[in-house]
Design a protein around this motif. Structure first.
Motif, mmCIF file in Angstrom:
data_model
loop_
_atom_site.group_PDB
_atom_site.id
_atom_site.type_symbol
_atom_site.label_atom_id
_atom_site.label_comp_id
_atom_site.label_asym_id
_atom_site.label_seq_id
_atom_site.Cartn_x
_atom_site.Cartn_y
_atom_site.Cartn_z
ATOM 1 N N PHE A 85 44.384 40.572 24.996
ATOM 2 C CA PHE A 85 43.922 41.272 26.205
ATOM 3 C C PHE A 85 44.547 42.661 26.299
ATOM 4 C CE2 PHE A 85 44.428 36.648 27.429
ATOM 5 C CZ PHE A 85 43.202 36.308 26.912
ATOM 6 N N TYR A 86 45.809 42.744 25.875
ATOM 7 C CA TYR A 86 46.492 44.046 25.831
ATOM 8 C C TYR A 86 45.686 44.994 24.937
ATOM 9 C CZ TYR A 86 50.109 47.442 24.461
ATOM 10 O OH TYR A 86 50.801 48.589 24.191
ATOM 11 N N ASN A 87 45.322 44.502 23.756
ATOM 12 C CA ASN A 87 44.540 45.335 22.835
ATOM 13 C C ASN A 87 43.196 45.720 23.447
ATOM 14 O OD1 ASN A 87 46.440 45.315 20.831
ATOM 15 N ND2 ASN A 87 45.482 43.692 19.634
ATOM 16 N N GLU A 88 42.541 44.750 24.056
ATOM 17 C CA GLU A 88 41.238 45.049 24.662
ATOM 18 C C GLU A 88 41.363 46.149 25.708
ATOM 19 O OE1 GLU A 88 39.827 40.804 25.597
ATOM 20 O OE2 GLU A 88 37.997 41.995 25.418
ATOM 21 N N ALA A 89 42.397 46.029 26.531
ATOM 22 C CA ALA A 89 42.587 47.030 27.586
ATOM 23 C C ALA A 89 42.875 48.411 26.976
ATOM 24 C CB ALA A 89 43.717 46.598 28.517
ATOM 25 N N ARG A 90 43.674 48.441 25.906
ATOM 26 C CA ARG A 90 44.009 49.715 25.274
ATOM 27 C C ARG A 90 42.809 50.318 24.527
ATOM 28 N NH1 ARG A 90 49.348 51.537 26.552
ATOM 29 N NH2 ARG A 90 49.332 52.663 24.590
ATOM 30 N N LEU A 91 41.948 49.449 24.031
ATOM 31 C CA LEU A 91 40.770 49.927 23.287
ATOM 32 C C LEU A 91 39.616 50.315 24.224
ATOM 33 C CD1 LEU A 91 40.660 47.290 20.390
ATOM 34 C CD2 LEU A 91 41.324 49.687 20.199
ATOM 35 N N SER A 92 39.725 49.894 25.479
ATOM 36 C CA SER A 92 38.641 50.115 26.439
ATOM 37 C C SER A 92 38.288 51.597 26.538
ATOM 38 C CB SER A 92 39.073 49.580 27.808
ATOM 39 O OG SER A 92 38.043 49.812 28.728
ATOM 40 N N SER B 82 34.441 29.854 28.304
ATOM 41 C CA SER B 82 35.473 30.857 28.098
ATOM 42 C C SER B 82 36.473 30.535 29.190
ATOM 43 C CB SER B 82 34.849 32.227 28.288
ATOM 44 O OG SER B 82 35.835 33.199 28.317
ATOM 45 N N ALA B 83 37.418 29.661 28.836
ATOM 46 C CA ALA B 83 38.195 29.013 29.881
ATOM 47 C C ALA B 83 39.575 29.620 30.040
ATOM 48 C CB ALA B 83 38.339 27.535 29.535
ATOM 49 N N ALA B 84 40.095 29.502 31.243
ATOM 50 C CA ALA B 84 41.447 29.918 31.609
ATOM 51 C C ALA B 84 41.716 31.328 31.083
ATOM 52 C CB ALA B 84 42.454 28.907 31.081
ATOM 53 N N GLY B 85 42.804 31.543 30.361
ATOM 54 C CA GLY B 85 43.123 32.876 29.851
ATOM 55 C C GLY B 85 42.006 33.442 29.003
ATOM 56 N N GLY B 86 41.304 32.572 28.270
ATOM 57 C CA GLY B 86 40.190 32.999 27.419
ATOM 58 C C GLY B 86 39.111 33.723 28.201
ATOM 59 N N ALA B 87 39.048 33.467 29.487
ATOM 60 C CA ALA B 87 38.030 34.106 30.329
ATOM 61 C C ALA B 87 38.243 35.609 30.407
ATOM 62 C CB ALA B 87 38.047 33.504 31.727
ATOM 63 N N TYR B 88 39.428 36.064 29.991
ATOM 64 C CA TYR B 88 39.665 37.499 30.073
ATOM 65 C C TYR B 88 39.086 38.269 28.891
ATOM 66 C CZ TYR B 88 42.310 36.789 34.275
ATOM 67 O OH TYR B 88 42.650 36.474 35.554
ATOM 68 N N ILE B 89 38.800 37.588 27.786
ATOM 69 C CA ILE B 89 38.159 38.328 26.671
ATOM 70 C C ILE B 89 36.865 38.964 27.173
ATOM 71 C CG2 ILE B 89 36.770 38.038 24.573
ATOM 72 C CD1 ILE B 89 38.944 36.956 23.140
ATOM 73 N N PRO B 90 35.958 38.196 27.747
ATOM 74 C CA PRO B 90 34.722 38.816 28.250
ATOM 75 C C PRO B 90 34.987 39.857 29.329
ATOM 76 C CG PRO B 90 34.531 36.416 28.244
ATOM 77 C CD PRO B 90 35.939 36.730 27.892
ATOM 78 N N VAL C 296 24.612 33.446 28.312
ATOM 79 C CA VAL C 296 23.449 32.578 28.108
ATOM 80 C C VAL C 296 23.368 31.564 29.253
ATOM 81 C CG1 VAL C 296 22.327 30.922 26.581
ATOM 82 C CG2 VAL C 296 23.587 32.852 25.605
ATOM 83 N N ASP C 297 22.258 31.606 29.972
ATOM 84 C CA ASP C 297 22.045 30.740 31.135
ATOM 85 C C ASP C 297 22.171 29.267 30.727
ATOM 86 O OD1 ASP C 297 21.519 30.171 33.751
ATOM 87 O OD2 ASP C 297 19.371 30.650 33.677
ATOM 88 N N GLY C 298 22.946 28.521 31.499
ATOM 89 C CA GLY C 298 23.068 27.083 31.243
ATOM 90 C C GLY C 298 24.204 26.708 30.316
ATOM 91 N N ASN C 299 24.558 27.570 29.365
ATOM 92 C CA ASN C 299 25.630 27.253 28.408
ATOM 93 C C ASN C 299 26.909 28.060 28.629
ATOM 94 O OD1 ASN C 299 24.234 25.287 27.075
ATOM 95 N ND2 ASN C 299 23.621 26.567 25.350
ATOM 96 N N ALA C 300 26.753 29.335 28.948
ATOM 97 C CA ALA C 300 27.937 30.185 29.097
ATOM 98 C C ALA C 300 28.633 29.868 30.417
ATOM 99 C CB ALA C 300 27.540 31.654 29.067
ATOM 100 N N SER C 301 29.952 29.887 30.386
ATOM 101 C CA SER C 301 30.704 29.727 31.629
ATOM 102 C C SER C 301 32.062 30.400 31.487
ATOM 103 C CB SER C 301 30.893 28.253 31.978
ATOM 104 O OG SER C 301 31.629 27.607 30.959
ATOM 105 N N MET C 302 32.586 30.834 32.614
ATOM 106 C CA MET C 302 33.929 31.433 32.665
ATOM 107 C C MET C 302 34.619 30.870 33.887
ATOM 108 S SD MET C 302 32.922 35.421 32.401
ATOM 109 C CE MET C 302 34.549 36.128 32.273
ATOM 110 N N TYR C 303 35.824 30.441 33.715
ATOM 111 C CA TYR C 303 36.574 29.953 34.871
ATOM 112 C C TYR C 303 38.042 29.921 34.506
ATOM 113 C CZ TYR C 303 35.780 25.885 31.948
ATOM 114 O OH TYR C 303 35.687 25.055 30.858
ATOM 115 N N LEU C 304 38.884 30.109 35.524
ATOM 116 C CA LEU C 304 40.328 30.068 35.285
ATOM 117 C C LEU C 304 40.811 28.620 35.312
ATOM 118 C CD1 LEU C 304 41.479 33.180 37.328
ATOM 119 C CD2 LEU C 304 40.990 33.011 34.897
ATOM 120 N N GLY C 305 40.259 27.820 36.212
ATOM 121 C CA GLY C 305 40.584 26.393 36.254
ATOM 122 C C GLY C 305 39.294 25.599 36.237
ATOM 123 N N SER C 306 39.228 24.554 35.445
ATOM 124 C CA SER C 306 38.011 23.745 35.327
ATOM 125 C C SER C 306 37.743 22.999 36.631
ATOM 126 C CB SER C 306 38.193 22.729 34.208
ATOM 127 O OG SER C 306 39.203 21.811 34.594
#
Lengths: 504, 70
Positions: free
Chosen positions: A139-146, A159-167, A176-186
């Motif tokens: 995430f540090y790299n993503e922010a610096r590359l932004s 794209s769960a918990a910390g992983g949700a920050y990549i997107p 993608v409707d129906g399959n994609a999801s992002m959440y910090l806690g399930s």
């Protein structure tokens, strides 16, 4: 001697057949198939295929990373393999993603994140989570590359918990409707920790994020559509912030701008569809809309005018009267930053009654969000054109790149009105005490008289006479005027200044 | 039962349906005046109007229901 070809083949097959089958049932493609659809045939160069190869059941450690060409352009790609431990991250998964980011930075090329991951592999947490080259570094790299190189996320699964920050750190997020999801806690965690019963779709589904939270930019029905949208976006942006965005051959708009004369109402309180103005201004079929379902009172699109890319912010009188709210201000600020990073000139189609007022919106931080928008606008490094289609009232005039905001030009149509506020609230503000003492019929006559006076005061010809707008144009002239001006204002971006302290 | 709610705070200017009417998804059912703009209120689902909760001239807060559909 090891049979490397055989091993490569085995590792490239990913996880167990049953996981491939399960993905297929839910309309999900294999990670390598996704890459194949994205890049030019045969162009993939892979690193880290043998990551964790001494451990059975962890081919490539659950992520494919490498370089490839998209429509002849060099890009870096990572793709979670959800057939391997549900695409979860171990230490080598994280290391591979970090190295890919470093390569992209070195080569100054866009990064595609093809995300489908259950998150951290809890059994490996000490190796992959907390350290200097742990997941946080991604995430540090993503922010610096932004804003330095394009970062595009295609979210195919969770794209769960910390992983949700990549997107969340990417410039563009396609879901993608129906399959994609992002959440910090399930949902399971939400029930045990806060007692909430909620479905995954409600909590962090693609539609929710594209409509309510605004994290998602584009909602698509299936994976090939997601890949197509990602390619479309890439056609608008350069390889990195030092280059200019690509131009193509221009084509005529889908409709004639002269016809807008009958579509834009003269009366300033009537709704109409701003999309008709867009269609008459941009090259036919060139519109690429971001956050279409979110804060719909403001439309944000990338499009082309005579083949050159342009970012358009347009108030939509059909939705919430085109008034600017907290969410639409956020949407605008982010879009301006995106255009500014990639050297894309911005056109503001203004028909705005102002920022929303009332106690509810003040508590939500309307001033803070409005300041964010105006801050982003003031620091944009690209040409800006304001076209006043109808109203530009109050701070709405400023927010839509008004004359004081370094606009290359401010154009006004015959329907344009510029004022601190519309006639009625203005008269109420000035004559409140006087009108309170009047009888109803007397008040009506007074209001009528003062409205006529006020309209004369804010008449657009008077505004033009004071040189507040740079040019008055007719509906039929919009497209030609914009083509000529955009061609003229075309120039390298202003250098980046210190980031300052953005209100947010 | 679905409710048609206002997306922004304002005054009900006009109600274009009556109890018993069938409405289609996307149909304009009312006009709310807010920020001196006429803001069309559309049904987000199809249904039959079972109740009208406000009159023209009433204040309607953001998210408040105006019409109930059966």
């Amino acid at each position: 001697m090891e049979d490397i070809s055989r091993l490569q083949e085995k590792l490239r097959a990913g996880g167990d057949a049953k996981y491939h089958e399960k993905n297929k049932e839910s309309g999900k493609l294999f990670a390598r198939k996704r890459i194949e659809l994205l890049i030019d045939a045969g162009s993939f160069i892979e690193d880290g295929l043998f990551a964790n190869c001494m451990n059975e059941g962890l081919p490539a450690d659950g992520v494919v990373t490498g370089l490839g060409m998209v429509e002849g352009r060099k890009v870096a790609i990572m793709a979670n393999d959800s057939t391997v431990k549900a695409g979860s991250w171990g230490a080598r998964t994280v290391e591979k993603i970090l190295r890919l980011q470093e390569t992209a930075q070195q080569l100054q090329i866009p990064v595609f994140y093809l995300v489908d991951s259950a998150g951290a592999r809890i059994t490996d947490q000490i190796e992959m989570f907390p350290g200097r080259r742990g997941a946080g570094r991604i995430f540090y790299n993503e922010a610096r590359l932004s804003g330095k190189i394009p970062q595009i996320c295609l979210l195919f699964g969770p794209s769960a918990a910390g992983g949700a920050y990549i997107p969340a750190f990417c410039d563009l997020l396609i879901m993608v409707d129906g399959n994609a999801s992002m959440y910090l806690g399930s949902p399971r965690m939400a029930e045990s920790v806060i007692g909430e019963k909620v479905t995954l779709e409600e909590m962090g589904g693609a539609r929710m994020h594209c409509t309510d939270s605004g994290v998602g930019d584009i909602l698509v029905s299936d994976e090939p559509a997601a890949i197509e949208q990602a390619k479309k976006y890439l056609r608008f942006v350069p390889q990195n912030e030092k280059e200019a965005p690509p131009k193509v051959k221009g084509i005529a708009p889908a409709t004639a701008c002269a016809a807008l004369k009958d579509k834009v109402p003269q009366q300033d309180n009537k709704a109409y569809n701003m999309r008709e103005v867009l269609d008459a201004v941009v090259d036919a079929g060139s519109i690429f809309e971001l956050k279409e379902l979110y804060a719909k009172e403001l439309i944000t699109v990338l499009a082309r005018i005579d083949g050159a890319p342009v970012g358009i912010l347009a108030n939509q009188p059909m939705v919430k009267g085109g008034v600017l709210f907290v969410n639409s201000s956020d949407k605008a600020a982010r879009f301006i930053q995106l255009c500014s990073a990639w050297g894309i000139p911005i056109l503001f189609l203004s028909d705005v009654p102002g920022f929303m007022i009332g106690s509810k919106i003040e508590k939500e931080g309307m001033i803070r969000a409005g300041a964010k928008l105006i801050y982003a606008l003031s620091n944009a490094r690209v040409p800006k054109i304001q076209l006043i289609v109808r109203k530009a009232f109050g701070a709405g005039l400023y927010a839509m790149s008004g004359p004081a905001f370094g606009s290359d030009c401010v154009l006004a149509l015959p329907t344009a009105q510029v004022a601190v506020m519309g006639p009625e609230p203005a008269i109420n503000a000035v004559y409140f005490n006087k009108m309170a003492e009047m009888k109803p019929e007397e008040k009506a006559a007074f209001l009528k008289e003062k409205t006529a006076e006020y309209q004369k005061e804010i008449n657009i010809l008077r505004i033009a006479g004071e040189l507040i707008v740079d040019a008055m144009i007719d509906f039929s002239q919009i497209r030609d005027e914009l083509v000529k001006r955009l061609r003229f204002y075309d120039r390298p971006k202003e250098p980046m200044s210190a980031p300052g302290i953005m209100p947010m | 039962m679905a409710k048609i709610k206002s997306e922004m705070a304002g005054t009900v200017l006009e109600i274009k349906v009556k109890v018993g009417d069938t409405v289609t998804k996307g149909q304009e059912v009312a006009v709310v005046e807010s920020m001196k703009m006429e803001v069309p209120l559309q049904a987000d689902v199809a249904g039959k109007v079972s109740k009208i909760l406000k009159n023209a001239g009433d204040f309607l807060n953001e998210g408040e229901a105006l019409i109930e559909l059966a």
